[in-house]
Motif scaffolding. Structure first.
Motif, PDB file in Angstrom:
ATOM      1  N   UNK A 184      24.731  43.524  46.930  1.00  0.00           N
ATOM      2  CA  UNK A 184      25.314  44.104  48.138  1.00  0.00           C
ATOM      3  C   UNK A 184      26.201  43.074  48.823  1.00  0.00           C
ATOM      4  N   UNK A 185      27.443  43.454  49.121  1.00  0.00           N
ATOM      5  CA  UNK A 185      28.354  42.561  49.811  1.00  0.00           C
ATOM      6  C   UNK A 185      27.956  42.433  51.275  1.00  0.00           C
ATOM      7  N   UNK A 186      27.890  41.212  51.779  1.00  0.00           N
ATOM      8  CA  UNK A 186      27.655  41.005  53.200  1.00  0.00           C
ATOM      9  C   UNK A 186      28.940  41.318  53.965  1.00  0.00           C
ATOM     10  N   UNK A 187      28.813  41.546  55.263  1.00  0.00           N
ATOM     11  CA  UNK A 187      30.005  41.800  56.066  1.00  0.00           C
ATOM     12  C   UNK A 187      30.940  40.597  56.025  1.00  0.00           C
ATOM     13  N   UNK A 188      30.382  39.390  56.004  1.00  0.00           N
ATOM     14  CA  UNK A 188      31.212  38.189  55.902  1.00  0.00           C
ATOM     15  C   UNK A 188      31.994  38.188  54.593  1.00  0.00           C
ATOM     16  N   UNK A 189      31.328  38.562  53.499  1.00  0.00           N
ATOM     17  CA  UNK A 189      32.003  38.602  52.205  1.00  0.00           C
ATOM     18  C   UNK A 189      33.075  39.683  52.172  1.00  0.00           C
ATOM     19  N   UNK A 190      32.840  40.797  52.862  1.00  0.00           N
ATOM     20  CA  UNK A 190      33.842  41.874  52.896  1.00  0.00           C
ATOM     21  C   UNK A 190      35.087  41.403  53.632  1.00  0.00           C
ATOM     22  N   UNK A 191      34.913  40.718  54.763  1.00  0.00           N
ATOM     23  CA  UNK A 191      36.068  40.136  55.465  1.00  0.00           C
ATOM     24  C   UNK A 191      36.845  39.200  54.543  1.00  0.00           C
ATOM     25  N   UNK A 192      36.102  38.287  53.932  1.00  0.00           N
ATOM     26  CA  UNK A 192      36.740  37.273  53.091  1.00  0.00           C
ATOM     27  C   UNK A 192      37.460  37.918  51.911  1.00  0.00           C
ATOM     28  N   UNK A 193      36.817  38.910  51.293  1.00  0.00           N
ATOM     29  CA  UNK A 193      37.420  39.593  50.153  1.00  0.00           C
ATOM     30  C   UNK A 193      38.734  40.259  50.538  1.00  0.00           C
ATOM     31  N   UNK A 194      38.716  40.925  51.684  1.00  0.00           N
ATOM     32  CA  UNK A 194      39.925  41.626  52.148  1.00  0.00           C
ATOM     33  C   UNK A 194      41.069  40.648  52.386  1.00  0.00           C
ATOM     34  N   UNK A 195      40.795  39.605  53.142  1.00  0.00           N
ATOM     35  CA  UNK A 195      41.858  38.657  53.479  1.00  0.00           C
ATOM     36  C   UNK A 195      42.372  37.949  52.228  1.00  0.00           C
ATOM     37  N   UNK A 196      41.468  37.508  51.363  1.00  0.00           N
ATOM     38  CA  UNK A 196      41.898  36.797  50.158  1.00  0.00           C
ATOM     39  C   UNK A 196      42.681  37.700  49.216  1.00  0.00           C
ATOM     40  N   UNK A 197      42.325  38.971  49.157  1.00  0.00           N
ATOM     41  CA  UNK A 197      43.052  39.918  48.308  1.00  0.00           C
ATOM     42  C   UNK A 197      44.527  39.946  48.693  1.00  0.00           C
ATOM     43  N   UNK A 198      44.793  39.972  49.978  1.00  0.00           N
ATOM     44  CA  UNK A 198      46.186  40.087  50.409  1.00  0.00           C
ATOM     45  C   UNK A 198      46.895  38.742  50.521  1.00  0.00           C
ATOM     46  N   UNK A 199      46.170  37.671  50.812  1.00  0.00           N
ATOM     47  CA  UNK A 199      46.853  36.371  50.815  1.00  0.00           C
ATOM     48  C   UNK A 199      47.301  36.015  49.399  1.00  0.00           C
ATOM     49  N   UNK A 200      46.549  36.443  48.383  1.00  0.00           N
ATOM     50  CA  UNK A 200      46.991  36.215  47.004  1.00  0.00           C
ATOM     51  C   UNK A 200      48.252  37.015  46.676  1.00  0.00           C
ATOM     52  N   UNK A 201      48.544  37.994  47.493  1.00  0.00           N
ATOM     53  CA  UNK A 201      49.744  38.823  47.288  1.00  0.00           C
ATOM     54  C   UNK A 201      50.809  38.527  48.345  1.00  0.00           C
ATOM     55  N   UNK A 202      50.815  37.285  48.795  1.00  0.00           N
ATOM     56  CA  UNK A 202      51.902  36.802  49.632  1.00  0.00           C
ATOM     57  C   UNK A 202      51.774  37.054  51.113  1.00  0.00           C
ATOM     58  N   UNK A 203      50.607  37.523  51.573  1.00  0.00           N
ATOM     59  CA  UNK A 203      50.433  37.779  53.005  1.00  0.00           C
ATOM     60  C   UNK A 203      49.901  36.531  53.709  1.00  0.00           C
TER      61      UNK A 203
END
Length: 580
Positions: free
Chosen positions: A1-20
């Protein structure tokens, strides 16, 4: 189960890897004085949809707290919250629907692991003014979403904006996830087992004041996802209050109330969480505007808790739990911990007496068989400080059904607030009522006043708010005792000396971190953008401020203190003027 902290991190890292580029969350207190709170993730970015360059670039990602209190009576169900968070990513004139829809689908099914066969999407069906969003429809088909799970809806479902009567707007495409046990059936507009998990808004139009639509000079994308809703889904919980975002806070509320009815515990948790964030942003309880909303939240929470058997000091203890849970994402909560707890304690103590009087008045109304409606509830609030929800709940306990009270209460409330909001709707930066010569002189004088107060009283003095008209300035500052006549005289002398010295007033525009490194004074509770304006007056004042100001202090004129008074706990207020 993803923690809320991991969900935040996953979201931000997903888009920073795509130039955000990740940006910091904006304040809950918006620059736009026509609205009380930041109520949508994209709200702080609206100025950039029309082409203004953002200092951090054209691809952005963040999480953003928001406050909405229009449906406060719904708090306590599985998902409605007064304070909620939005995950967001943006393209400001860069990529458009092709990339955006592809990345949203990849995030949901890849990074978050949702089943694609349980997804459905909606697109704007078009009308007489704006055509069907063929581009979004075609892209979903290319990405493998079958025709039978792409639904075409009108403006009530698939259109965003503008905020106000005119401005940027556009069609959107919403993504839903089937939460039922069997295979997906029906469609999102007809079955609430379809849970909205994301929304891609294509901001490519502008509604003009004359009611016509024009294409914007750039095409923008705003993607928003309700954070608590995503956490609830990914952690497989039936309620947001069962997720790791709320579980420790709910456990404390249960302990303090001895259990009690679940809806009441949820209200306490939600309202005190929102209150903690608002106080951390500099809002204090009052009977107008933001302070009015804050007071209602605190008092309703306290009443619900006391009905369940909670004792005093509830608010401060719950605030501790909220801060412990959220200060990693919002560090300002930790730095304002003592103040938040003090404000909650003070309001809780005031409400104890208010509640006793209010309940006595309700008993009189019930015993006398008086006619009771929404206007009665407003009278109980305005005269005795009882929030309408508290009054309605109390009357219900006495067997009185105050049907449709919101409409009559809202009409009375609107009339009450209209007077206080007239000035707010016309405010410029810095609390100015206008930009007349005298008002600008008085505004500049507030900088000298703040500096003089720090010289006389100490470095603990910081601005807590201001309001300036042509006749006078009103300046609130942190200090816990009345100023002596000698202290007031010293302050007035220092300001007039700075006026006599005819000092240069200079303006700098620079990154916020550089301004902070310079030691520029900031108003408590204000959250500033990436690029800020700093005004310097000689060697005595350096302050974050939006202006306007005089060019030299000699233009201010003789400065005269009018009176001092208490504003709130630990905050003093000075009124002053300048002579021609």
């Amino acid at each position: 189960m993803l923690s809320s902290h991991a969900i935040r991190r996953t979201y931000v890292e997903f888009f920073t890897r795509r130039g955000h580029t990740q940006i910091v969350p904006s304040s809950l207190i918006p620059d736009d004085s026509s609205v009380l709170f930041t109520s949508a993730g994209m709200q702080p970015l609206i100025p950039y949809f029309s082409g203004a360059p953002h200092p951090r670039g054209r691809r952005l990602v963040d999480w953003q707290p928001c406050v909405r209190t229009s449906d406060i009576d719904e708090v306590g169900d599985e998902s409605y919250l007064t304070l909620f968070e939005m995950l967001g990513n943006w393209s400001l004139g860069d990529y458009f629907a092709t990339e955006s829809l592809s990345w949203t689908l990849e995030l949901l099914t890849g990074a978050f692991g949702l089943e694609e066969t349980r997804l459905a999407v909606t697109v704007f069906k078009g009308d007489d003014e704006i055509p069907f969003d063929q581009g979004a429809y075609d892209r979903w088909r290319e990405l493998g979403i079958p025709r039978e799970r792409i639904f075409r809806y009108g403006r009530e479902h698939n259109w965003w904006g503008p905020v106000g009567t005119h401005g940027p707007c556009g069609p959107d495409s919403e993504i839903f996830y089937w939460t039922g046990e069997q295979c997906p059936v029906s469609e999102p507009a007809l079955d609430d087992r379809w849970l909205e998990v994301g929304n891609n808004v294509f901001i490519s139009y502008e509604l003009a004041p004359d009611g016509t639509y024009h294409t914007l000079p750039q095409r923008n994308v705003d993607v928003g996802m309700g954070f608590e809703r995503i956490v609830c889904l990914l952690q497989d919980r039936r309620s947001v209050y069962e997720t790791d975002l709320f579980a420790p806070i709910m456990a404390l509320v249960s302990e303090l109330t001895g259990g009690g009815e679940e809806r009441a515990r949820r209200i306490v948790c939600d309202h005190l969480r929102a209150a903690t964030f608002l106080i951390g942003e500099g809002v204090t309880p009052s009977n107008v505007d933001r302070g009015y909303v804050l007071r209602r939240l605190i008092r309703r929470a306290v009443r619900q808790a006391r009905l369940a058997g909670a004792s005093d000091d509830l608010g401060a203890r719950v605030a501790d739990a909220v801060i412990d849970r959220f200060e990693d994402a919002y560090p300002y909560l930790g730095t304002q911990r003592t103040l938040i707890k003090d404000v909650l304690n003070s309001e809780e103590q005031k409400f104890a007496a208010t509640l006793t009087r209010g309940l006595r008045e309700i008993r009189k109304l019930v015993d006398s068989n008086a006619r009771i409606d929404g206007r009665t509830l407003f009278w109980l609030f305005e005269t005795h400080g009882l929030p309408p929800e508290v009054s309605a709940e109390e009357l219900s306990r006495h067997g009185v059904d105050v049907a449709d009270w919101q409409r009559a209460f809202g009409a009375a409330e609107q009339a009450h607030q209209q007077i206080s909001r007239k000035g707010a709707q016309q405010r410029f930066a810095g609390g100015l009522a206008d930009r007349s010569d005298r008002t600008v002189r008085l505004h500049t004088a507030t900088h000298l006043l703040g500096s003089a107060l720090r010289q006389v009283l100490g470095a603990h003095v910081h601005q807590r708010g201001s309001n300036i008209t042509e006749e006078r300035l009103r300046f609130d500052f942190s200090h816990d005792s009345r100023l002596s006549d000698q202290e007031l005289a010293a302050v007035e002398t220092l300001v007039n000396q700075a006026v006599a010295d005819d000092l240069d007033v200079t303006r700098l525009e620079l990154p916020r971190d550089q301004a902070e490194a310079l030691g520029a004074e900031r108003e408590f509770g204000q959250r500033y953008p990436e690029t800020v304006t700093v005004y310097t007056i000689g060697e005595i004042s350096k302050e974050f401020c939006g202006g306007p100001h005089v060019q030299r202090t000699g233009q201010i004129g003789p400065f005269r203190l009018l009176k001092q008074e208490s504003s709130s706990a630990g905050v003093r207020r000075i009124r002053a003027t300048v002579d021609d």
